[in-house]
Enzyme design. Structure first.
Site, PDB file in Angstrom:
ATOM      1  N   ARG A 106      69.760  45.918  13.353  1.00 34.01           N
ATOM      2  CA  ARG A 106      70.974  45.736  13.866  1.00 34.01           C
ATOM      3  C   ARG A 106      71.139  44.288  14.597  1.00 34.01           C
ATOM      4  O   ARG A 106      70.497  43.997  15.472  1.00 34.01           O
ATOM      5  CB  ARG A 106      71.485  46.697  15.059  1.00 34.01           C
ATOM      6  CG  ARG A 106      71.651  48.461  14.368  1.00 34.01           C
ATOM      7  CD  ARG A 106      72.281  49.057  14.970  1.00 34.01           C
ATOM      8  NE  ARG A 106      71.909  49.100  16.827  1.00 34.01           N
ATOM      9  CZ  ARG A 106      72.347  49.762  17.481  1.00 34.01           C
ATOM     10  NH1 ARG A 106      73.464  50.700  17.085  1.00 34.01           N
ATOM     11  NH2 ARG A 106      72.094  49.727  18.853  1.00 34.01           N
ATOM     12  N   THR A 110      77.016  42.097  17.056  1.00 34.38           N
ATOM     13  CA  THR A 110      78.184  42.744  16.322  1.00 34.38           C
ATOM     14  C   THR A 110      77.558  44.279  16.043  1.00 34.38           C
ATOM     15  O   THR A 110      78.702  45.070  15.581  1.00 34.38           O
ATOM     16  CB  THR A 110      78.152  42.263  15.068  1.00 34.38           C
ATOM     17  OG1 THR A 110      76.867  42.322  14.074  1.00 34.38           O
ATOM     18  CG2 THR A 110      78.527  40.811  14.983  1.00 34.38           C
ATOM     19  N   ASP A 202      65.288  52.850  22.695  1.00 35.75           N
ATOM     20  CA  ASP A 202      65.035  52.154  21.315  1.00 35.75           C
ATOM     21  C   ASP A 202      63.630  52.912  20.786  1.00 35.75           C
ATOM     22  O   ASP A 202      62.702  52.496  21.119  1.00 35.75           O
ATOM     23  CB  ASP A 202      64.677  50.714  21.761  1.00 35.75           C
ATOM     24  CG  ASP A 202      64.869  49.882  20.381  1.00 35.75           C
ATOM     25  OD1 ASP A 202      64.108  49.982  19.432  1.00 35.75           O
ATOM     26  OD2 ASP A 202      65.775  48.875  20.337  1.00 35.75           O
ATOM     27  N   ASP A 205      60.919  50.197  19.565  1.00 33.12           N
ATOM     28  CA  ASP A 205      60.166  49.785  20.546  1.00 33.12           C
ATOM     29  C   ASP A 205      59.317  50.685  21.159  1.00 33.12           C
ATOM     30  O   ASP A 205      58.028  50.499  21.607  1.00 33.12           O
ATOM     31  CB  ASP A 205      61.227  48.974  21.521  1.00 33.12           C
ATOM     32  CG  ASP A 205      61.548  47.829  21.531  1.00 33.12           C
ATOM     33  OD1 ASP A 205      61.177  47.033  20.377  1.00 33.12           O
ATOM     34  OD2 ASP A 205      62.674  47.207  22.010  1.00 33.12           O
TER      35      ASP A 205
HETATM   36  C1  PRP Z   1      67.776  51.013  15.151  1.00 31.01           C
HETATM   37  C2  PRP Z   1      67.330  52.404  14.347  1.00 31.01           C
HETATM   38  C3  PRP Z   1      68.383  52.297  13.439  1.00 31.01           C
HETATM   39  C4  PRP Z   1      69.586  51.842  13.798  1.00 31.01           C
HETATM   40  C5  PRP Z   1      70.671  52.812  14.134  1.00 31.01           C
HETATM   41  O1  PRP Z   1      67.038  50.129  14.429  1.00 31.01           O
HETATM   42  O2  PRP Z   1      65.885  52.740  14.069  1.00 31.01           O
HETATM   43  O3  PRP Z   1      67.944  51.782  12.264  1.00 31.01           O
HETATM   44  O4  PRP Z   1      69.218  51.077  14.961  1.00 31.01           O
HETATM   45  O5  PRP Z   1      71.770  52.247  14.846  1.00 31.01           O
HETATM   46  P1  PRP Z   1      72.996  52.426  13.858  1.00 31.01           P
HETATM   47  O6  PRP Z   1      73.247  53.701  13.662  1.00 31.01           O
HETATM   48  O7  PRP Z   1      74.217  51.841  14.916  1.00 31.01           O
HETATM   49  O8  PRP Z   1      72.926  51.356  12.759  1.00 31.01           O
HETATM   50  P2  PRP Z   1      66.885  48.539  14.910  1.00 31.01           P
HETATM   51  O9  PRP Z   1      67.993  47.610  14.581  1.00 31.01           O
HETATM   52  O10 PRP Z   1      66.952  48.762  16.610  1.00 31.01           O
HETATM   53  O11 PRP Z   1      65.433  48.057  14.374  1.00 31.01           O
HETATM   54  P3  PRP Z   1      64.224  48.455  14.439  1.00 31.01           P
HETATM   55  O12 PRP Z   1      63.813  49.926  13.892  1.00 31.01           O
HETATM   56  O13 PRP Z   1      63.331  47.462  13.868  1.00 31.01           O
HETATM   57  O14 PRP Z   1      63.871  48.521  16.007  1.00 31.01           O
HETATM   58  N1  URA Z   2      68.651  52.294  18.013  1.00 30.09           N
HETATM   59  C1  URA Z   2      67.879  52.795  18.737  1.00 30.09           C
HETATM   60  O1  URA Z   2      66.455  52.949  18.701  1.00 30.09           O
HETATM   61  N2  URA Z   2      68.102  53.556  19.879  1.00 30.09           N
HETATM   62  C2  URA Z   2      69.527  53.761  19.984  1.00 30.09           C
HETATM   63  O2  URA Z   2      69.855  54.495  20.821  1.00 30.09           O
HETATM   64  C3  URA Z   2      70.546  53.205  18.984  1.00 30.09           C
HETATM   65  C4  URA Z   2      69.962  52.532  18.010  1.00 30.09           C
END
Ligand code: PRP
Ligand code: URA
Length: 211
Positions: A106, A110, A202, A205
């Site tokens: 994400r 944005t 997160d 993380d």
């Molecule tokens: C997180 C999560 C989803 C997304 C959800 O990923 O694992 O993929 O955000 O958010 P949304 O519904 O608003 O799209 P992130 O972008 O943090 O990436 P990561 O899994 O690499 O940490």
């Molecule tokens: N991605 C995450 O990992 N946690 C949230 O709460 C939203 C997006």
């Protein structure tokens, strides 16, 4: 919202494990184990409409009719990174599943999903695709992944998440007329950074220990 396409896994064991997962004092090691276990339980629910056919086997006692899974084959598609944490649990349940990957993050400003990687089994369009991601927040990432699968010709898609915000559920249901969503809970909503509240923080993380 057509909630008939949303299943909440309200089993007591799932809810108990989810509580430990949410706790900020839970270690990465335990967090990973719980994500894997919850994924397996969700998979159990998400596969309950799989087709069975009759077969004949021989037990040590006698010949008997028995049942085996006979419908379409399965592909797991984790959304990188956090979706990776769910793959092992699903593979324990469906060991013959193929695994495709879709990389998305994400944009921090944005909150729009940015795709950076995609690799799928060749015959993905003929498989039941289980998209895996622990978090359904705005729904941007999941909707983009579902659209990607539809563009490849996939007909049967189920989205397995661990936590969902109402906003994410609405976005996914509105952007795709057929996908089914499985989640362990639907939370209150999103904060100003589009994080799920109360949520679990997160997921990526916490799985990989990157913060
Ligand atoms: C997180 C999560 C989803 C997304 C959800 O990923 O694992 O993929 O955000 O958010 P949304 O519904 O608003 O799209 P992130 O972008 O943090 O990436 P990561 O899994 O690499 O940490
Ligand atoms: N991605 C995450 O990992 N946690 C949230 O709460 C939203 C997006």
């Amino acid at each position: 919202m057509d909630m008939s396409r949303v299943s909440i896994i309200d089993h007591p064991m799932v809810q108990h494990k989810l509580t430990i997962l949410r706790d900020k004092n839970t270690s990465s090691k335990q967090f990973r184990e719980l994500v894997k276990e919850l994924a397996l339980f969700e998979g159990y629910e998400a596969t309950k409409d799989f087709e069975l056919s009759e077969t004949e086997i021989e037990t040590p006692m006698e010949k008997t009719k028995a049942y085996e899974i006979s419908g379409k084959k399965v592909a797991l598609v984790p959304i990188l990174r956090a979706g990776l944490g769910m793959v092992e649990g699903l593979l324990e349940l469906v060991p013959v599943a193929r695994v495709g990957h879709i990389g998305m993050y994400r944009d921090p400003d944005t909150h729009e999903p940015v795709e950076y990687y995609a690799k799928f089994p060749q015959d993905i369009e003929s498989r039941i695709v289980l998209i895996l991601d622990p978090m359904l927040a705005t729904g941007g990432s999941a909707s983009a992944a579902i659209k990607y699968m539809r563009d490849l010709g996939v007909k049967d898609i189920k989205l397995l998440v661990i936590l969902a915000a109402p906003e994410g559920i609405q976005e996914v249901l509105e952007s795709d007329p057929d996908v089914q969503i499985f989640t362990c809970a639907i939370d209150k909503g999103l904060d100003e950074h589009a994080y799920i509240v109360p949520g679990l923080g997160d997921a990526g993380d916490r799985i990989f220990g990157t913060k």
